[in-house]
Design a protein around this motif. Structure first.
Motif, mmCIF file in Angstrom:
data_model
loop_
_atom_site.group_PDB
_atom_site.id
_atom_site.type_symbol
_atom_site.label_atom_id
_atom_site.label_comp_id
_atom_site.label_asym_id
_atom_site.label_seq_id
_atom_site.Cartn_x
_atom_site.Cartn_y
_atom_site.Cartn_z
ATOM 1 N N VAL A 36 5.094 67.614 4.902
ATOM 2 C CA VAL A 36 3.603 67.408 5.129
ATOM 3 C C VAL A 36 2.853 68.487 4.409
ATOM 4 N N VAL A 37 3.021 69.529 4.538
ATOM 5 C CA VAL A 37 2.070 70.686 3.866
ATOM 6 C C VAL A 37 2.127 70.519 2.391
ATOM 7 N N THR A 38 3.299 70.394 1.824
ATOM 8 C CA THR A 38 3.313 70.161 0.297
ATOM 9 C C THR A 38 2.545 68.661 -0.186
ATOM 10 N N MET A 39 2.665 67.812 0.687
ATOM 11 C CA MET A 39 1.851 66.404 0.337
ATOM 12 C C MET A 39 0.486 66.950 0.517
ATOM 13 N N ALA A 40 -0.016 67.801 1.546
ATOM 14 C CA ALA A 40 -1.405 67.950 1.505
ATOM 15 C C ALA A 40 -2.156 68.820 0.518
ATOM 16 N N VAL A 41 -1.233 69.936 -0.001
ATOM 17 C CA VAL A 41 -1.528 70.782 -1.038
ATOM 18 C C VAL A 41 -1.573 69.810 -2.571
ATOM 19 N N GLN A 45 -4.888 68.946 -4.887
ATOM 20 C CA GLN A 45 -4.914 69.594 -6.107
ATOM 21 C C GLN A 45 -5.079 68.477 -7.136
ATOM 22 N N SER A 46 -4.479 67.255 -6.625
ATOM 23 C CA SER A 46 -4.768 65.982 -7.468
ATOM 24 C C SER A 46 -6.333 65.658 -7.384
ATOM 25 N N LEU A 47 -7.000 65.659 -6.292
ATOM 26 C CA LEU A 47 -8.233 65.470 -6.390
ATOM 27 C C LEU A 47 -9.031 66.116 -7.179
ATOM 28 N N VAL A 48 -8.701 67.345 -7.091
ATOM 29 C CA VAL A 48 -9.618 68.612 -8.052
ATOM 30 C C VAL A 48 -9.132 68.131 -9.566
ATOM 31 N N THR A 49 -7.955 67.906 -9.740
ATOM 32 C CA THR A 49 -7.760 67.518 -11.437
ATOM 33 C C THR A 49 -8.421 66.021 -11.297
ATOM 34 N N LYS A 242 -17.335 83.064 -9.438
ATOM 35 C CA LYS A 242 -16.222 83.595 -9.165
ATOM 36 C C LYS A 242 -16.142 83.152 -7.362
ATOM 37 N N ARG A 243 -17.013 82.933 -7.062
ATOM 38 C CA ARG A 243 -16.813 82.571 -5.540
ATOM 39 C C ARG A 243 -17.535 81.156 -5.386
ATOM 40 N N LYS A 244 -16.859 80.468 -4.731
ATOM 41 C CA LYS A 244 -17.402 78.878 -4.722
ATOM 42 C C LYS A 244 -18.237 78.727 -3.472
ATOM 43 N N SER A 245 -19.446 79.260 -3.819
ATOM 44 C CA SER A 245 -20.584 79.378 -2.704
ATOM 45 C C SER A 245 -21.633 78.837 -3.192
ATOM 46 N N LEU A 246 -22.413 77.986 -2.466
ATOM 47 C CA LEU A 246 -23.719 77.197 -3.027
ATOM 48 C C LEU A 246 -24.955 78.506 -2.695
ATOM 49 N N GLN A 247 -24.446 79.425 -1.918
ATOM 50 C CA GLN A 247 -25.465 80.537 -1.836
ATOM 51 C C GLN A 247 -25.657 81.235 -3.281
ATOM 52 N N ILE A 248 -24.567 81.301 -4.137
ATOM 53 C CA ILE A 248 -24.694 82.009 -5.162
ATOM 54 C C ILE A 248 -25.590 81.956 -6.295
ATOM 55 N N CYS A 249 -25.632 80.369 -6.543
ATOM 56 C CA CYS A 249 -26.420 79.901 -7.769
ATOM 57 C C CYS A 249 -27.303 78.987 -7.172
ATOM 58 N N GLY A 250 -27.560 78.811 -5.959
ATOM 59 C CA GLY A 250 -28.604 77.727 -5.467
ATOM 60 C C GLY A 250 -28.176 76.530 -5.216
ATOM 61 N N ASN A 251 -28.929 75.401 -4.690
ATOM 62 C CA ASN A 251 -28.344 74.166 -4.230
ATOM 63 C C ASN A 251 -27.522 73.528 -5.535
ATOM 64 N N GLY A 252 -26.773 72.907 -5.422
ATOM 65 C CA GLY A 252 -25.937 72.208 -6.385
ATOM 66 C C GLY A 252 -25.060 71.257 -5.892
ATOM 67 N N ARG A 253 -23.981 70.841 -6.683
ATOM 68 C CA ARG A 253 -23.052 69.753 -6.145
ATOM 69 C C ARG A 253 -21.764 70.343 -6.536
ATOM 70 N N THR A 254 -20.784 70.521 -5.650
ATOM 71 C CA THR A 254 -19.672 70.944 -5.729
ATOM 72 C C THR A 254 -18.527 69.695 -5.952
ATOM 73 N N GLN A 255 -17.543 70.330 -6.709
ATOM 74 C CA GLN A 255 -16.259 69.345 -6.681
ATOM 75 C C GLN A 255 -15.262 69.674 -6.022
#
Length: 255
Positions: A36-41, A45-49, A242-255
């Motif tokens: 289950v954990v392997t499938m979730a990970v 990763q498939s969604l990110v790719t 380096k950090r996936k945070s909206l606060q670093i670079c302002g408002n934007g759209r994350t993947q």
């Protein structure tokens, strides 16, 4: 503790069948949890790719920025890398059969953009200088114009200008039009320069991120030459932080 251990071992030996069933149950439960954990990970990763392939490898997009914004991005220590895609202008697509998409839209990308954007080659290679182009196969499949790898095309590149009443389309007379504004019959193309390009590659249909489905121009891509960025307009910056945070670079759209 030693007494408890001895009693446990003795109990396990006296109930061998139950012990075997318990061990098998533990093994199956562990295997199930691991699966289950392997499938979730793997699914994550498939969604990110998939998102990287469809939209590009970036976290935030800043559209229509000037050189000041670009300098701030370069100076921001939280930004690991960035890439630029610059809209150069429009040119008439001779022989196009799609009346709503009569142009090609010449775009310049730097090396990082060519590598990390969602552009997927089907034939040929990426451009290496500003006299080479890659084109989308939709120029043929949707526009009916047959351009092939190795062909040379001369384009009169310029700006789309609205020439009409504001009441008709809600646009000001003389307003500069972009890819987000669909083709209108009340516009003209103002040529700024003429350039000959060699087609070196053909891509799959560009993603919505690269070319809106209602865009008036088929996007064609050339290489952004170093030192010529200031001559171009409509900077598009793909930011990887380096950090996936909206606060670093302002408002934007994350993947």
């Amino acid at each position: 503790m030693k007494v408890l251990g001895k009693l446990t071992v003795k109990h396990l030996k006296l109930n061998k069948k139950r012990t075997i069933v318990t061990i098998i149950g533990i093994m199956l439960a562990t295997a199930l949890m691991t699966a289950v954990v392997t499938m979730a990970v793997s699914f994550q990763q498939s969604l990110v790719t998939y998102e990287k392939q469809e939209a590009g490898d970036y976290h935030y997009a800043f559209l229509n920025q000037d050189e000041d914004m670009l300098e701030k991005i370069k100076a921001n220590r939280n930004i690991e890398s960035y890439y630029e895609t610059v809209g150069i202008g429009y040119a008439n697509l001779e022989g196009c059969k799609n009346e709503d998409k009569p142009y090609v839209y010449v775009t310049a990308m730097d090396d990082n953009a060519l590598e990390k954007s969602s552009v997927q080659l089907e034939e040929g290679r990426m451009p290496k200088n500003d006299s080479e182009l890659i084109i989308s196969k939709t120029i043929f499949t949707n526009g009916g114009v047959e351009w092939n790898v190795g062909d040379t095309v001369t384009l009169s590149v310029g700006n789309r200008l609205y020439q009409g009443d504001k009441e008709e389309y809600g646009l000001e007379d003389g307003e500069l039009l972009n890819q987000m504004i669909a083709y209108t019959e009340s516009e003209t193309l103002e040529p700024l320069f003429e350039k000959t390009y060699t087609i070196v590659g053909i891509t799959k249909r560009l993603s919505y991120e690269e070319e809106d489905y209602t865009a008036p121009g088929y996007t064609v891509i050339t290489h952004m030459e170093q030192g010529k960025e200031e001559e171009l307009e409509n900077i598009y910056n793909g930011i990887v932080t380096k950090r996936k945070s909206l606060q670093i670079c302002g408002n934007g759209r994350t993947q």
